[in-house]
Design an enzyme around this catalytic site. Structure first.
Site, short mmCIF file in Angstrom:
data_model
loop_
_atom_site.label_atom_id
_atom_site.label_comp_id
_atom_site.label_asym_id
_atom_site.label_seq_id
_atom_site.Cartn_x
_atom_site.Cartn_y
_atom_site.Cartn_z
N SER A 204 2.36 27.81 8.00
CA SER A 204 2.80 28.88 7.11
C SER A 204 1.87 30.06 7.27
CB SER A 204 2.79 28.42 5.65
OG SER A 204 3.02 29.50 4.77
N TYR B 249 -1.94 24.34 -1.25
CA TYR B 249 -0.92 24.61 -0.23
C TYR B 249 -1.52 25.39 0.94
CZ TYR B 249 3.38 26.23 1.95
OH TYR B 249 4.39 26.49 2.86
#
Length: 251
Positions: free
Chosen positions: A136, A149
């Site tokens: 990501s 995350y």
């Protein structure tokens, strides 16, 4: 480089996993749809034109991963797409409990390690194969209130480049795809939480987030599927990380 091959996609029951599975099937691959929810996987299978197989697995559980590997021993899996992931809590680090932190790393990093550990040996033995790990852009720039995350996605980048150095000489390619904000249920959840935190509308929260990207928009799920297919056609791509963020990293 795709037609006639078998691709295993984790987290294939919805979102990016479903979009990737559809794109691979359209490109001519036989697809193994892996994930925890069999009903959702069957819904994905119904959207595919080509042959597909459903495989229930919890990627964070070594026994479950070993079991699914045994159940697929009759498949020549030459493409592994590690897409399964969880978003984790949205709150300051000092308020995050250890079990919340561990739950994110269990799926986003440990799960990727376990799947690679289970499905790489046949690729190495054959001297060919592709692994694409979903990272990501959040692993490369700050994202407030999302430390588990973002830390997990940075770990994915390190895992992938090092693994690529290990297995590249055997003919196996390893790359990462780093999407930016992708329109879908996960981002809708984030916008809702951000709107509640700031006392604004969800639409305003979405626009503020999209405004961080040079193209001033979100990425669409089918664009992620198309990127996976494109990466598999790029035979010289190895130990690489591809940004698909509408220019978010560049800003």
């Amino acid at each position: 480089m795709i037609e006639g091959r078998t691709a295993l996609v984790t987290g294939a029951g919805n979102g990016l996993g479903r979009a990737i599975a559809v794109a691979l099937s359209t490109a001519g691959a036989r697809v193994v749809l892996a994930g925890r929810g069999v009903d959702a996987l069957e819904q994905t299978r119904a959207q595919l034109d080509g042959p597909a197989r459903v495989a229930a697995v919890d990627v964070a559980d070594p026994d479950s991963v070993a079991a699914v590997a045994r159940s697929l021993v009759d498949e020549t899996i030459s493409i592994l797409v590690n897409n399964a992931g969880v978003p984790g809590p949205v709150k300051p680090l000092v308020e995050i409990e250890p079990d919340e932190w561990d739950a994110v790393f269990a799926v986003n990093v440990r799960g990727m390690y376990l799947m690679c550990r289970a499905f790489l040996p046949p690729m190495i033995e054959r001297g060919s194969g592709d692994v694409i790990n979903l990272a990501s852009v959040s692993g490369k720039r700050p994202l407030a209130l999302r430390t588990p995350y973002t830390a997990s996605k940075m770990a994915v980048l390190g895992l992938s480049t090092t693994l690529g150095a290990e297995v590249g000489p055997a003919g196996v390619r390893v790359n990462t795809l780093s999407p930016g904000p992708v329109r879908g249920p996960r981002m809708a959840r984030n916008f809702r939480l951000e709107a509640e935190r700031l006392g604004i509308t969800e639409e305003a929260a979405e626009q503020a987030f999209a405004g961080r990207a040079a193209l001033n928009r979100l990425v669409e799920e089918d664009e992620v599927g198309a990127a996976v297919v494109a990466m598999l056609h790029m035979t010289g791509l190895h130990c690489a990380d591809i940004d698909l963020s509408a220019g978010m990293v560049a800003r």
